[in-house]
Design a protein around this motif. Structure first.
Motif, PDB file in Angstrom:
ATOM      1  N   HIS A  52      35.959  36.067  46.886  1.00 50.48           N
ATOM      2  CA  HIS A  52      36.022  37.449  46.740  1.00 50.48           C
ATOM      3  C   HIS A  52      37.257  37.744  45.545  1.00 50.48           C
ATOM      4  O   HIS A  52      37.615  38.968  45.511  1.00 50.48           O
ATOM      5  CB  HIS A  52      36.226  38.458  47.967  1.00 50.48           C
ATOM      6  N   GLY A  53      37.686  36.795  45.194  1.00 50.89           N
ATOM      7  CA  GLY A  53      38.691  37.140  43.921  1.00 50.89           C
ATOM      8  C   GLY A  53      39.115  35.688  43.582  1.00 50.89           C
ATOM      9  O   GLY A  53      39.040  34.853  44.022  1.00 50.89           O
ATOM     10  N   PRO A  54      40.097  35.946  42.538  1.00 49.42           N
ATOM     11  CA  PRO A  54      40.811  34.591  41.935  1.00 49.42           C
ATOM     12  C   PRO A  54      41.392  33.822  42.806  1.00 49.42           C
ATOM     13  O   PRO A  54      42.102  34.107  43.612  1.00 49.42           O
ATOM     14  CB  PRO A  54      41.594  34.904  40.682  1.00 49.42           C
ATOM     15  N   GLY A  55      41.112  32.346  42.721  1.00 46.70           N
ATOM     16  CA  GLY A  55      41.642  31.382  43.863  1.00 46.70           C
ATOM     17  C   GLY A  55      41.103  31.155  45.002  1.00 46.70           C
ATOM     18  O   GLY A  55      41.618  30.524  46.141  1.00 46.70           O
ATOM     19  N   GLN A  56      40.037  31.951  45.205  1.00 49.09           N
ATOM     20  CA  GLN A  56      39.308  31.874  46.624  1.00 49.09           C
ATOM     21  C   GLN A  56      38.020  31.240  46.516  1.00 49.09           C
ATOM     22  O   GLN A  56      37.088  31.185  47.330  1.00 49.09           O
ATOM     23  CB  GLN A  56      38.898  33.413  47.021  1.00 49.09           C
TER      24      GLN A  56
END
Length: 140
Positions: A52-56
């Motif tokens: 649900h977002g960068p790095g996930q």
């Protein structure tokens, strides 16, 4: 409503090659991309894969033998792909598929590097989720 960006030509043909496990997409500018099912599965635009977002992002492992079992149009801007491992939540816009075609080699090398760094494999492992029998609906 999402549509094609003005920079991406519309698709003219989409073919699923079952034996070679490749989705072939041709665009109006004459470009044709051959995207392996495994590549499309590990780079699914779904939240399950991308997070649900960068790095996930969730590294997808054991997907070497995955195939596409169903292609469903989504309006005139995308397709929803159903894979043999039951994954069916990614919506692949024409823009995304065109970008994947242009960047396929570098994306694939990045994926292989991530697998290696994680000590993971493209090969299915014993006990991994088995494919759902055909004809069964989604299980939530």
């Amino acid at each position: 409503m999402a549509g094609l960006s003005k920079d991406v030509p519309p698709p003219t043909e989409i073919k699923l090659h079952q034996a070679s496990k490749v989705l072939e997409i041709s665009f109006a500018d004459g470009k044709t991309f051959r995207l392996p099912c495994e590549f499309l599965r590990v780079y699914s635009p779904s939240a399950e894969v991308r997070g649900h977002g960068p790095g996930q992002e969730v590294l997808q492992v054991g997907k070497k033998d995955v195939t596409i079992t169903h292609i469903e149009p989504v309006g005139n801007y995308a397709v929803q792909l159903t894979f043999s491992d039951g994954h069916d939540t990614g919506i692949y816009s024409w823009d995304l598929l065109y970008e994947y075609g242009l960047k396929q080699e570098e994306m694939w090398q990045r994926y292989l590097k991530r697998l290696e760094e994680a000590g993971a494999s493209r090969e299915p492992q014993p006990g991994q989720e088995m494919p759902r029998p055909k004809g069964q609906g989604r299980v939530e």
